[in-house]
Design a protein around this motif. Sequence first.
Motif, short mmCIF file in Angstrom:
data_model
loop_
_atom_site.label_atom_id
_atom_site.label_comp_id
_atom_site.label_asym_id
_atom_site.label_seq_id
_atom_site.Cartn_x
_atom_site.Cartn_y
_atom_site.Cartn_z
N TYR A 271 0.83 -1.21 0.00
CA TYR A 271 0.00 0.00 0.00
C TYR A 271 0.87 1.25 0.00
CZ TYR A 271 -4.76 -1.78 0.45
OH TYR A 271 -5.99 -2.33 0.19
N ARG A 272 1.94 1.23 0.78
CA ARG A 272 2.83 2.39 0.83
C ARG A 272 3.53 2.61 -0.50
NH1 ARG A 272 5.52 1.07 6.73
NH2 ARG A 272 3.79 1.86 8.03
N LEU A 273 3.97 1.51 -1.13
CA LEU A 273 4.65 1.62 -2.42
C LEU A 273 3.79 2.31 -3.46
CD1 LEU A 273 6.43 -1.83 -3.00
CD2 LEU A 273 7.51 0.41 -2.82
N LEU A 274 2.49 1.99 -3.44
CA LEU A 274 1.58 2.49 -4.47
C LEU A 274 0.73 3.67 -4.01
CD1 LEU A 274 0.46 -0.99 -5.83
CD2 LEU A 274 1.89 0.67 -7.01
N ASP A 275 1.06 4.22 -2.82
CA ASP A 275 0.32 5.37 -2.29
C ASP A 275 -1.17 5.07 -2.21
OD1 ASP A 275 2.52 7.00 -1.91
OD2 ASP A 275 2.45 7.78 -3.95
N LEU A 276 -1.52 3.90 -1.65
CA LEU A 276 -2.91 3.51 -1.51
C LEU A 276 -3.41 3.79 -0.10
CD1 LEU A 276 -2.87 0.06 -3.37
CD2 LEU A 276 -3.54 2.29 -4.28
N ILE A 277 -4.68 4.16 0.00
CA ILE A 277 -5.33 4.37 1.29
C ILE A 277 -6.68 3.67 1.29
CG2 ILE A 277 -4.15 6.57 1.73
CD1 ILE A 277 -6.75 7.98 0.86
N THR A 278 -7.29 3.58 2.46
CA THR A 278 -8.56 2.87 2.61
C THR A 278 -9.61 3.79 3.22
OG1 THR A 278 -7.37 0.79 2.98
CG2 THR A 278 -9.69 0.86 3.64
N PHE A 279 -10.82 3.77 2.63
CA PHE A 279 -11.97 4.42 3.28
C PHE A 279 -13.07 3.39 3.46
CE2 PHE A 279 -13.09 4.99 -1.20
CZ PHE A 279 -14.48 4.84 -1.23
N PHE A 280 -14.05 3.72 4.30
CA PHE A 280 -15.09 2.76 4.66
C PHE A 280 -16.47 3.34 4.38
CE2 PHE A 280 -11.50 2.48 7.62
CZ PHE A 280 -11.03 1.22 7.32
N THR A 281 -17.40 2.44 4.05
CA THR A 281 -18.80 2.83 3.89
C THR A 281 -19.68 1.90 4.71
OG1 THR A 281 -19.03 1.43 1.90
CG2 THR A 281 -18.47 3.76 1.56
N ILE A 282 -20.79 2.47 5.17
CA ILE A 282 -21.81 1.69 5.89
C ILE A 282 -23.11 1.87 5.13
CG2 ILE A 282 -23.06 1.38 8.05
CD1 ILE A 282 -20.68 2.78 9.46
N LYS A 283 -23.62 0.79 4.59
CA LYS A 283 -24.88 0.86 3.84
C LYS A 283 -25.75 -0.32 4.24
CE LYS A 283 -26.98 1.11 -0.74
NZ LYS A 283 -26.76 1.04 -2.21
N GLY A 284 -26.83 -0.02 4.96
CA GLY A 284 -27.72 -1.09 5.40
C GLY A 284 -26.96 -2.10 6.24
N PRO A 285 -27.04 -3.37 5.86
CA PRO A 285 -26.38 -4.41 6.66
C PRO A 285 -24.90 -4.60 6.34
CG PRO A 285 -27.59 -5.42 4.86
CD PRO A 285 -27.87 -3.94 4.79
N GLU A 286 -24.37 -3.84 5.36
CA GLU A 286 -22.98 -4.08 4.93
C GLU A 286 -22.06 -2.93 5.31
OE1 GLU A 286 -20.38 -5.30 0.95
OE2 GLU A 286 -22.33 -4.32 0.70
N THR A 287 -20.92 -3.30 5.88
CA THR A 287 -19.82 -2.35 6.09
C THR A 287 -18.67 -2.81 5.20
OG1 THR A 287 -20.46 -1.90 8.37
CG2 THR A 287 -18.18 -1.41 7.76
N ARG A 288 -18.09 -1.85 4.44
CA ARG A 288 -17.13 -2.25 3.42
C ARG A 288 -15.92 -1.34 3.38
NH1 ARG A 288 -18.66 -4.26 -2.67
NH2 ARG A 288 -16.54 -4.40 -3.48
N ALA A 289 -14.78 -1.93 3.06
CA ALA A 289 -13.54 -1.17 2.87
C ALA A 289 -13.28 -1.00 1.38
CB ALA A 289 -12.37 -1.90 3.53
N TRP A 290 -12.80 0.19 1.01
CA TRP A 290 -12.49 0.50 -0.39
C TRP A 290 -11.07 1.05 -0.47
CZ3 TRP A 290 -16.43 -0.54 -3.87
CH2 TRP A 290 -17.72 -0.69 -3.32
#
Length: 360
Positions: A271-290
């Motif tokens: 993730y550091r090599l490619l400058d990637l980060i993570t955000f999260f969403t909560i929609k109904g019954p699902e919590t997800r990482a992007w």
Amino acid sequence: MLSLGIVGLPNVGKSTLFNALTRGRAQVANYPFTTIDPNVGVVEVPDDRLTQVARLAGAEKVTPAAVQFVDIAGLVKGASRGEGLGNKFLSHIREVDAVAHVVRCFTDPNVTHVDGTLDPVRDMGIVETELILADLDTVGRRIAKTEPMLKTGDKKYRLELDILAQLQESLNSGRPARDMDLSGERLQLVEGLFLLTMKPMMIIANLPEDCTDRLDEVEEEIRLRLGVPVIPVCAELERQLTELEPEDARAYLASLGLERSALDSVVTAGYRLLDLITFFTIKGPETRAWTVRLGTSAPKAAGKIHTDMERGFIRAEVIQWDLLLQEGCFSAAREHGRVRTEGKDYVIQDGDVILFRFNV
């Protein structure tokens, strides 16, 4: 999805590490080219933040981010000229986002070393040299294609040749393309060549089990020598961990004085090599990482979920994951003024929990 190519000389522990990371069943044997076609495995990205946010939200479905590992056949000296699996090996590297170069740092009479003796620095040099030679061939063919275009009188071809000549000189001196100072048109041109040495790279130092107490020391030694991220691991230890229940594996790691597994370390470095980060969403019954790149705008991040959300983006309601945990729920955080309303210019931050508003 982040794609990491695991490369190295034959018999350095690539497939053992791949199996440990993915709990896969890649072939492992004591001879070169056991892995001919690349093994591919997709694994969940370990992220305790997602676990905590999902628990707070009472999620029935938790969807983590994922990373793809590609176990590529062992490279040998002369690969750039077609030795071993040659061009097939090199083409597989072109398809990944970043390279995890496994270097053998252990002796084992039962596992033959392809060059006869243990020498991690020499082995690293062999792989890097073959990638540089392959890139020199690519640059040389581009120069031969561009030179006749000078007859058109278009100044862009002179500029292109100047950049290619500088790149060729740098590669000839043994410097990978990623080490060049590139920006603007220069960067755009070089990226268009899809050079192997432009791939971000990390070194995975595969150590014997009796060196687990020297991981930090070994990491510092190699990092200072090569100037790239170094992840010291013991692939055999990681393989053993896959045979244990999760709680037992964590206890075993703790008994060795280790805080986390190789998977955690390798993914974090990727993730550091490619400058990637993570955000999260909560929609109904699902919590997800992007997963998005550092610097991604809110509309572009919404587009990761669905293209309609990017086109119809209105605003984003944002709170950092730890602040959300403090507040107890999204509605309480909104009432207390902890949820921010952000527009199209907002840049996503690592750990954001976001509710996107958009027109269909």
